[in-house]
Design a protein around this motif. Structure first.
Motif, PDB file in Angstrom:
ATOM      1  N   PRO A  83     -24.855  31.517 -23.243  1.00 21.49           N
ATOM      2  CA  PRO A  83     -25.734  30.024 -23.347  1.00 21.49           C
ATOM      3  C   PRO A  83     -26.797  29.980 -24.242  1.00 21.49           C
ATOM      4  O   PRO A  83     -27.370  30.906 -24.522  1.00 21.49           O
ATOM      5  N   GLU A  84     -26.814  28.640 -24.742  1.00 20.48           N
ATOM      6  CA  GLU A  84     -27.985  28.397 -25.650  1.00 20.48           C
ATOM      7  C   GLU A  84     -29.298  28.751 -25.190  1.00 20.48           C
ATOM      8  O   GLU A  84     -30.327  29.393 -25.683  1.00 20.48           O
ATOM      9  N   ARG A  85     -29.663  28.335 -23.858  1.00 18.64           N
ATOM     10  CA  ARG A  85     -30.861  28.717 -23.132  1.00 18.64           C
ATOM     11  C   ARG A  85     -30.644  29.896 -22.115  1.00 18.64           C
ATOM     12  O   ARG A  85     -29.796  29.336 -21.122  1.00 18.64           O
ATOM     13  N   VAL A  86     -30.800  31.222 -22.299  1.00 12.16           N
ATOM     14  CA  VAL A  86     -30.215  32.062 -21.176  1.00 12.16           C
ATOM     15  C   VAL A  86     -31.377  32.168 -20.068  1.00 12.16           C
ATOM     16  O   VAL A  86     -32.553  31.923 -20.214  1.00 12.16           O
ATOM     17  N   LEU A  96     -12.122  37.062 -25.380  1.00 15.21           N
ATOM     18  CA  LEU A  96     -12.710  35.663 -25.618  1.00 15.21           C
ATOM     19  C   LEU A  96     -14.300  35.794 -25.522  1.00 15.21           C
ATOM     20  O   LEU A  96     -14.637  35.908 -24.414  1.00 15.21           O
ATOM     21  N   MET A  97     -15.194  35.559 -26.568  1.00 22.40           N
ATOM     22  CA  MET A  97     -16.599  35.347 -26.498  1.00 22.40           C
ATOM     23  C   MET A  97     -16.883  34.261 -27.081  1.00 22.40           C
ATOM     24  O   MET A  97     -16.466  33.661 -27.946  1.00 22.40           O
ATOM     25  N   ILE A  98     -17.726  33.390 -26.336  1.00 20.78           N
ATOM     26  CA  ILE A  98     -18.434  32.060 -26.670  1.00 20.78           C
ATOM     27  C   ILE A  98     -19.791  32.124 -26.746  1.00 20.78           C
ATOM     28  O   ILE A  98     -20.550  32.301 -25.678  1.00 20.78           O
ATOM     29  N   LEU A  99     -20.497  32.268 -28.040  1.00 26.92           N
ATOM     30  CA  LEU A  99     -21.862  32.409 -28.079  1.00 26.92           C
ATOM     31  C   LEU A  99     -22.522  31.248 -28.644  1.00 26.92           C
ATOM     32  O   LEU A  99     -22.052  30.809 -29.844  1.00 26.92           O
ATOM     33  N   ASP A 100     -23.591  30.573 -27.786  1.00 32.41           N
ATOM     34  CA  ASP A 100     -24.063  29.591 -28.469  1.00 32.41           C
ATOM     35  C   ASP A 100     -25.652  30.019 -29.061  1.00 32.41           C
ATOM     36  O   ASP A 100     -26.530  30.589 -28.350  1.00 32.41           O
ATOM     37  N   GLU A 101     -25.637  30.175 -30.366  1.00 30.68           N
ATOM     38  CA  GLU A 101     -26.829  30.617 -31.136  1.00 30.68           C
ATOM     39  C   GLU A 101     -27.007  31.844 -30.437  1.00 30.68           C
ATOM     40  O   GLU A 101     -28.411  32.187 -30.114  1.00 30.68           O
ATOM     41  N   SER A 136     -13.585  12.075 -21.963  1.00 35.23           N
ATOM     42  CA  SER A 136     -12.027  12.028 -22.094  1.00 35.23           C
ATOM     43  C   SER A 136     -11.529  13.263 -23.300  1.00 35.23           C
ATOM     44  O   SER A 136     -12.490  13.910 -23.648  1.00 35.23           O
ATOM     45  N   GLY A 137     -10.183  13.571 -23.169  1.00 35.83           N
ATOM     46  CA  GLY A 137      -9.914  14.579 -23.987  1.00 35.83           C
ATOM     47  C   GLY A 137      -9.572  15.909 -23.215  1.00 35.83           C
ATOM     48  O   GLY A 137      -9.845  15.533 -22.044  1.00 35.83           O
ATOM     49  N   SER A 138      -9.065  16.876 -23.775  1.00 35.39           N
ATOM     50  CA  SER A 138      -8.599  17.844 -23.074  1.00 35.39           C
ATOM     51  C   SER A 138      -9.293  19.312 -23.661  1.00 35.39           C
ATOM     52  O   SER A 138      -9.506  19.177 -25.030  1.00 35.39           O
ATOM     53  N   VAL A 139      -9.372  20.317 -22.950  1.00 34.10           N
ATOM     54  CA  VAL A 139      -9.554  21.786 -23.562  1.00 34.10           C
ATOM     55  C   VAL A 139      -8.604  22.827 -22.960  1.00 34.10           C
ATOM     56  O   VAL A 139      -8.539  22.926 -21.718  1.00 34.10           O
ATOM     57  N   LEU A 140      -8.058  23.535 -23.745  1.00 33.56           N
ATOM     58  CA  LEU A 140      -6.962  24.488 -23.315  1.00 33.56           C
ATOM     59  C   LEU A 140      -7.399  25.761 -23.949  1.00 33.56           C
ATOM     60  O   LEU A 140      -7.972  25.970 -25.163  1.00 33.56           O
ATOM     61  N   VAL A 141      -7.622  26.628 -23.159  1.00 29.44           N
ATOM     62  CA  VAL A 141      -8.162  28.031 -23.484  1.00 29.44           C
ATOM     63  C   VAL A 141      -6.921  28.836 -22.858  1.00 29.44           C
ATOM     64  O   VAL A 141      -6.617  29.099 -21.996  1.00 29.44           O
ATOM     65  N   ASN A 142      -6.426  29.686 -24.258  1.00 33.64           N
ATOM     66  CA  ASN A 142      -5.133  30.608 -24.087  1.00 33.64           C
ATOM     67  C   ASN A 142      -4.095  29.689 -23.623  1.00 33.64           C
ATOM     68  O   ASN A 142      -3.221  30.084 -22.649  1.00 33.64           O
ATOM     69  N   GLY A 143      -4.039  28.450 -23.788  1.00 29.25           N
ATOM     70  CA  GLY A 143      -2.986  27.408 -23.376  1.00 29.25           C
ATOM     71  C   GLY A 143      -3.003  26.978 -21.790  1.00 29.25           C
ATOM     72  O   GLY A 143      -2.309  26.287 -21.429  1.00 29.25           O
ATOM     73  N   GLU A 144      -4.105  27.227 -21.252  1.00 32.30           N
ATOM     74  CA  GLU A 144      -4.274  26.782 -19.851  1.00 32.30           C
ATOM     75  C   GLU A 144      -5.605  25.639 -19.899  1.00 32.30           C
ATOM     76  O   GLU A 144      -6.591  26.134 -20.703  1.00 32.30           O
ATOM     77  N   ASP A 145      -5.414  24.522 -19.093  1.00 34.15           N
ATOM     78  CA  ASP A 145      -6.564  23.757 -19.181  1.00 34.15           C
ATOM     79  C   ASP A 145      -7.673  24.165 -18.263  1.00 34.15           C
ATOM     80  O   ASP A 145      -7.568  24.439 -17.157  1.00 34.15           O
ATOM     81  N   ILE A 146      -8.732  23.831 -19.229  1.00 37.21           N
ATOM     82  CA  ILE A 146     -10.148  24.563 -18.391  1.00 37.21           C
ATOM     83  C   ILE A 146     -10.305  23.667 -17.133  1.00 37.21           C
ATOM     84  O   ILE A 146     -11.035  24.245 -16.180  1.00 37.21           O
ATOM     85  N   ALA A 147      -9.616  22.454 -16.919  1.00 34.31           N
ATOM     86  CA  ALA A 147     -10.076  21.443 -16.055  1.00 34.31           C
ATOM     87  C   ALA A 147      -9.700  22.157 -14.581  1.00 34.31           C
ATOM     88  O   ALA A 147     -10.139  21.929 -13.651  1.00 34.31           O
ATOM     89  N   HIS A 148      -8.516  23.049 -14.664  1.00 38.67           N
ATOM     90  CA  HIS A 148      -7.887  23.586 -13.650  1.00 38.67           C
ATOM     91  C   HIS A 148      -8.097  25.054 -13.441  1.00 38.67           C
ATOM     92  O   HIS A 148      -7.748  25.649 -12.344  1.00 38.67           O
ATOM     93  N   HIS A 149      -8.409  25.750 -14.582  1.00 38.34           N
ATOM     94  CA  HIS A 149      -8.341  27.165 -14.601  1.00 38.34           C
ATOM     95  C   HIS A 149      -9.918  27.437 -15.045  1.00 38.34           C
ATOM     96  O   HIS A 149     -10.044  28.763 -15.421  1.00 38.34           O
ATOM     97  N   THR A 174     -23.126  20.819 -26.230  1.00 40.86           N
ATOM     98  CA  THR A 174     -22.202  19.847 -25.593  1.00 40.86           C
ATOM     99  C   THR A 174     -20.917  20.279 -25.622  1.00 40.86           C
ATOM    100  O   THR A 174     -20.090  20.374 -24.771  1.00 40.86           O
ATOM    101  N   THR A 175     -20.329  20.577 -26.745  1.00 40.36           N
ATOM    102  CA  THR A 175     -18.886  20.981 -26.957  1.00 40.36           C
ATOM    103  C   THR A 175     -18.620  22.287 -26.445  1.00 40.36           C
ATOM    104  O   THR A 175     -17.611  22.479 -25.713  1.00 40.36           O
ATOM    105  N   ILE A 176     -19.560  23.251 -26.530  1.00 38.85           N
ATOM    106  CA  ILE A 176     -19.459  24.396 -26.092  1.00 38.85           C
ATOM    107  C   ILE A 176     -19.654  24.295 -24.356  1.00 38.85           C
ATOM    108  O   ILE A 176     -18.547  25.018 -23.863  1.00 38.85           O
ATOM    109  N   ARG A 177     -20.259  23.609 -23.675  1.00 42.73           N
ATOM    110  CA  ARG A 177     -20.212  23.474 -22.327  1.00 42.73           C
ATOM    111  C   ARG A 177     -18.744  22.815 -21.733  1.00 42.73           C
ATOM    112  O   ARG A 177     -18.746  23.241 -20.915  1.00 42.73           O
ATOM    113  N   MET A 178     -18.292  21.936 -22.663  1.00 38.29           N
ATOM    114  CA  MET A 178     -17.047  21.597 -22.107  1.00 38.29           C
ATOM    115  C   MET A 178     -15.982  22.469 -22.409  1.00 38.29           C
ATOM    116  O   MET A 178     -15.235  22.443 -21.380  1.00 38.29           O
ATOM    117  N   ILE A 179     -15.878  23.241 -23.318  1.00 35.17           N
ATOM    118  CA  ILE A 179     -14.996  24.408 -23.383  1.00 35.17           C
ATOM    119  C   ILE A 179     -15.146  25.420 -22.241  1.00 35.17           C
ATOM    120  O   ILE A 179     -14.145  25.758 -21.988  1.00 35.17           O
TER     121      ILE A 179
END
Length: 312
Positions: A86-89, A155-160, A61-74, A48-53
């Motif tokens: 993703p966890e399930r490819v 940046l690589m984000i790898l779920d399992e 609620s709360g926020s995620v910044l990737v390289n200083g930019e809000d993921i909600a907008h970028h 769930t955290t990875i999906r939000m990131i």
């Protein structure tokens, strides 16, 4: 890409599904250029955290910044330059492995020239013309890892990432992560294979029931939990008096006997004191070795503490 910011930063990140709080007020900071392990038992909130990131799920609620930019907008822009597994490819079943990789190259605006070299890297070049619906689970996982490598992302984000793979390909995944780090990339990944995490991570975060239980280097987590190294001594004989001699030394926290081996938990600087004390009492030491507390032990200690209602 903004400079001078953490690669990933979450503040107050929370996700609720009706009455279930899957992620609760999570604050993480992943530095650029590090390999960051994200650990927790099943149901801890990692996916769930990875999906939000990655912007694939909106937080409550709360926020995620990737390289200083809000993921909600970028989010869309960020995902084009992200290496994500993703966890399930899931892939289009009627496309071949080669067509699948070409599709992702096109999505990311990357050259198709890298498709065959990447298929070779993940062991699928001989299956390039085979449709994905004929692949085993492990082959699909390797194809997923191959598409995460497209364009050598920063940046690589790898779920399992090692899920469903045999030891040979787990080693390939580990080496690819280390190669990404060596070229300056940031790698954030979740895993249940704690030995591999311990081998390659700069820092780890441990979550349990959606709550951050710890975030630090593995060595610092060991120290925080006051988990001392173990000194194993093989002797000609071990009796109760030998246990008493070892136990009498200050800062020795645990002594156990297994056959003709005695295990003493103590700081590194006390090893010679322990061995000299036993020798002075007439005990002959045949062999010795030292053992650090494993990541698995640290992990279990922190998750049990979190279940008791305590956080870091």
């Amino acid at each position: 890409m903004a400079s001078g910011y953490p690669a990933i930063k979450t503040e107050g990140l929370t996700k609720k599904f009706k009455e279930l709080v899957a992620v609760n007020d999570l604050g993480l900071e992943v530095k650029k250029g590090e390999v960051f392990g994200f650990l927790g038992p099943n149901g801890a909130g990692k996916t769930t955290t990875i999906r939000m990131i990655t912007g694939l799920m909106y937080p409550s609620s709360g926020s995620v910044l990737v390289n200083g930019e809000d993921i909600a907008h970028h989010g869309l822009q960020m995902r084009k330059s992200l290496g994500f597994l993703p966890e399930r490819v899931g892939f289009y079943p009627n496309l071949t492995a080669e067509q699948t990789m070409e599709f992702y190259c096109d999505l990311k605006g990357q050259s198709r020239d890298q498709v065959r070299p990447l298929l070779h890297r993940v062991g699928l070049l001989n299956f390039a013309k085979k449709k994905v619906n004929t692949f085993s689970r492990g082959m699909v996982q390797l194809l997923g890892f191959g598409q995460a490598l497209i364009g050598e992302p920063d940046l690589m984000i790898l779920d399992e990432p090692a899920g469903g793979l045999d030891p040979y390909w787990i080693r390939m995944v580990k080496n690819a992560i280390l190669e990404a780090k060596n070229r300056g990339a940031t790698v954030f990944f979740s895993s249940h294979i704690l030995g591999e995490v311990e081998e390659i991570c700069d820092r780890v975060a441990i979550v349990n029931q959606g709550i951050l239980a710890a975030e630090d280097t593995i060595d610092n987590l060991r120290k925080h939990m006051e988990m001392k190294p173990r000194l194993w001594l093989q002797m000609t004989s071990v009796d109760e008096n030998a246990v008493n001699v070892a136990s009498s030394i200050d800062s020795v926290t645990n002594v156990q006997v297994t056959g003709n081996w005695i295990m003493i938990e103590c700081d590194h600087e006390l090893r010679m004191d322990v061995m000299n004390a036993l020798k002075e009492k007439g005990y002959q030491i045949l062999d010795f070795r030292t053992e650090e507390p494993s990541l698995e032990e640290v992990f279990l200690r922190f998750t049990r503490r979190a279940e008791g209602g305590q956080t870091r």
